[in-house]
Design a protein around this motif. Structure first.
Motif, PDB file in Angstrom:
ATOM      1  N   ALA A   6       0.839  -1.205   0.000  1.00 24.41           N
ATOM      2  CA  ALA A   6       0.000   0.000   0.000  1.00 24.41           C
ATOM      3  C   ALA A   6       0.871   1.250   0.000  1.00 24.41           C
ATOM      4  O   ALA A   6       0.596   2.201  -0.724  1.00 24.41           O
ATOM      5  CB  ALA A   6      -0.934  -0.005   1.211  1.00 24.41           C
ATOM      6  N   ILE A   7       1.936   1.245   0.788  1.00 20.16           N
ATOM      7  CA  ILE A   7       2.826   2.413   0.854  1.00 20.16           C
ATOM      8  C   ILE A   7       3.522   2.621  -0.498  1.00 20.16           C
ATOM      9  O   ILE A   7       3.635   3.753  -0.972  1.00 20.16           O
ATOM     10  CB  ILE A   7       3.834   2.248   2.001  1.00 20.16           C
ATOM     11  N   LYS A   8       3.938   1.525  -1.139  1.00 23.70           N
ATOM     12  CA  LYS A   8       4.541   1.651  -2.477  1.00 23.70           C
ATOM     13  C   LYS A   8       3.531   2.221  -3.461  1.00 23.70           C
ATOM     14  O   LYS A   8       3.875   3.044  -4.312  1.00 23.70           O
ATOM     15  CB  LYS A   8       5.034   0.284  -2.971  1.00 23.70           C
ATOM     16  N   LEU A   9       2.284   1.780  -3.348  1.00 19.14           N
ATOM     17  CA  LEU A   9       1.239   2.279  -4.244  1.00 19.14           C
ATOM     18  C   LEU A   9       0.968   3.770  -3.984  1.00 19.14           C
ATOM     19  O   LEU A   9       0.803   4.537  -4.927  1.00 19.14           O
ATOM     20  CB  LEU A   9      -0.041   1.458  -4.079  1.00 19.14           C
ATOM     21  N   ILE A  10       0.956   4.177  -2.722  1.00 24.47           N
ATOM     22  CA  ILE A  10       0.787   5.599  -2.389  1.00 24.47           C
ATOM     23  C   ILE A  10       1.906   6.408  -3.037  1.00 24.47           C
ATOM     24  O   ILE A  10       1.657   7.440  -3.676  1.00 24.47           O
ATOM     25  CB  ILE A  10       0.753   5.810  -0.860  1.00 24.47           C
ATOM     26  N   ASP A  11       3.145   5.928  -2.901  1.00 24.34           N
ATOM     27  CA  ASP A  11       4.289   6.625  -3.510  1.00 24.34           C
ATOM     28  C   ASP A  11       4.141   6.697  -5.027  1.00 24.34           C
ATOM     29  O   ASP A  11       4.413   7.727  -5.637  1.00 24.34           O
ATOM     30  CB  ASP A  11       5.607   5.931  -3.130  1.00 24.34           C
ATOM     31  N   LYS A  12       3.683   5.596  -5.626  1.00 21.85           N
ATOM     32  CA  LYS A  12       3.491   5.562  -7.084  1.00 21.85           C
ATOM     33  C   LYS A  12       2.436   6.582  -7.514  1.00 21.85           C
ATOM     34  O   LYS A  12       2.629   7.315  -8.491  1.00 21.85           O
ATOM     35  CB  LYS A  12       3.067   4.149  -7.518  1.00 21.85           C
ATOM     36  N   ILE A  13       1.326   6.637  -6.778  1.00 24.12           N
ATOM     37  CA  ILE A  13       0.265   7.587  -7.109  1.00 24.12           C
ATOM     38  C   ILE A  13       0.800   9.013  -7.027  1.00 24.12           C
ATOM     39  O   ILE A  13       0.570   9.836  -7.925  1.00 24.12           O
ATOM     40  CB  ILE A  13      -0.958   7.408  -6.175  1.00 24.12           C
ATOM     41  N   LEU A  14       1.541   9.315  -5.958  1.00 22.46           N
ATOM     42  CA  LEU A  14       2.081  10.668  -5.781  1.00 22.46           C
ATOM     43  C   LEU A  14       3.072  11.013  -6.894  1.00 22.46           C
ATOM     44  O   LEU A  14       3.049  12.128  -7.430  1.00 22.46           O
ATOM     45  CB  LEU A  14       2.746  10.799  -4.407  1.00 22.46           C
ATOM     46  N   GLU A  15       3.928  10.057  -7.273  1.00 20.86           N
ATOM     47  CA  GLU A  15       4.879  10.294  -8.368  1.00 20.86           C
ATOM     48  C   GLU A  15       4.147  10.518  -9.678  1.00 20.86           C
ATOM     49  O   GLU A  15       4.507  11.412 -10.455  1.00 20.86           O
ATOM     50  CB  GLU A  15       5.843   9.106  -8.499  1.00 20.86           C
ATOM     51  N   ASN A  16       3.128   9.712  -9.941  1.00 16.68           N
ATOM     52  CA  ASN A  16       2.365   9.859 -11.183  1.00 16.68           C
ATOM     53  C   ASN A  16       1.625  11.194 -11.237  1.00 16.68           C
ATOM     54  O   ASN A  16       1.522  11.802 -12.300  1.00 16.68           O
ATOM     55  CB  ASN A  16       1.381   8.704 -11.361  1.00 16.68           C
ATOM     56  N   LEU A  17       1.126  11.643 -10.087  1.00 17.46           N
ATOM     57  CA  LEU A  17       0.461  12.949 -10.060  1.00 17.46           C
ATOM     58  C   LEU A  17       1.452  14.056 -10.384  1.00 17.46           C
ATOM     59  O   LEU A  17       1.122  14.995 -11.107  1.00 17.46           O
ATOM     60  CB  LEU A  17      -0.195  13.191  -8.698  1.00 17.46           C
ATOM     61  N   ASP A  18       2.679  13.942  -9.869  1.00 21.95           N
ATOM     62  CA  ASP A  18       3.719  14.923 -10.191  1.00 21.95           C
ATOM     63  C   ASP A  18       4.063  14.890 -11.676  1.00 21.95           C
ATOM     64  O   ASP A  18       4.234  15.924 -12.304  1.00 21.95           O
ATOM     65  CB  ASP A  18       4.995  14.660  -9.370  1.00 21.95           C
ATOM     66  N   ALA A  19       4.156  13.687 -12.223  1.00 23.71           N
ATOM     67  CA  ALA A  19       4.615  13.523 -13.603  1.00 23.71           C
ATOM     68  C   ALA A  19       3.536  13.858 -14.629  1.00 23.71           C
ATOM     69  O   ALA A  19       3.807  14.553 -15.611  1.00 23.71           O
ATOM     70  CB  ALA A  19       5.108  12.095 -13.815  1.00 23.71           C
ATOM     71  N   THR A  20       2.311  13.357 -14.410  1.00 21.51           N
ATOM     72  CA  THR A  20       1.295  13.479 -15.454  1.00 21.51           C
ATOM     73  C   THR A  20       0.034  14.215 -15.020  1.00 21.51           C
ATOM     74  O   THR A  20      -0.894  14.346 -15.811  1.00 21.51           O
ATOM     75  CB  THR A  20       0.881  12.080 -15.970  1.00 21.51           C
ATOM     76  N   GLY A  21      -0.022  14.634 -13.769  1.00 19.24           N
ATOM     77  CA  GLY A  21      -1.242  15.289 -13.300  1.00 19.24           C
ATOM     78  C   GLY A  21      -2.350  14.268 -13.114  1.00 19.24           C
ATOM     79  O   GLY A  21      -2.095  13.096 -12.867  1.00 19.24           O
ATOM     80  N   ILE A  22      -3.565  14.720 -13.251  1.00 17.24           N
ATOM     81  CA  ILE A  22      -4.711  13.836 -13.022  1.00 17.24           C
ATOM     82  C   ILE A  22      -5.046  13.125 -14.326  1.00 17.24           C
ATOM     83  O   ILE A  22      -5.841  13.578 -15.133  1.00 17.24           O
ATOM     84  CB  ILE A  22      -5.909  14.631 -12.448  1.00 17.24           C
TER      85      ILE A  22
END
Length: 119
Positions: A6-22
């Motif tokens: 879950a923590i890895k997934l949270i980090d992935k979501i946050l990175e993806n939001l930085d990279a590609t937005g919503i």
């Protein structure tokens, strides 16, 4: 959350939001996956907030809930107004799920839940 996946997934979501937005499709899938971890850990508040979040994004193609303001710190509140983009607000919400032992995180998640339900 205590689950390492879950923590890895949270980090992935946050990175993806930085990279590609919503980016709605991938983002919604990731939030739904994160919700399954919350279900496993039996955290009803997080389960509800994550469901309301992805439903809100599906309906609006964005995250239209502003970032929460800290009533105790006016300078911080002013800084948050500048950064209150849909991406920043969503990043904050997702980051809150990382540490559920923090009472302020739980309080902020409750506030997001109320805002999402009222939207």
């Amino acid at each position: 959350m205590e689950n390492k996946k879950a923590i890895k997934l949270i980090d992935k979501i946050l990175e993806n939001l930085d990279a590609t937005g919503i980016n709605t499709d991938a983002l919604i899938d990731d939030i739904k996956e994160l919700r399954t971890y919350a279900l496993e850990q039996q955290v009803p508040l997080v389960v509800k907030v994550l469901r309301l979040t992805y439903e809100h994004i599906e309906a609006n193609q964005s995250f239209l809930i502003p970032i929460l303001e800290d009533e105790n710190d006016e300078e911080l509140a002013e800084a948050q107004e500048v950064e209150s983009t849909p991406v920043e607000s969503l990043k904050y919400l997702i980051a809150l799920t990382r540490n559920l032992n923090n009472k302020m995180n739980i309080s902020d998640l409750r506030e997001y839940k109320e805002l999402l339900m009222a939207y």
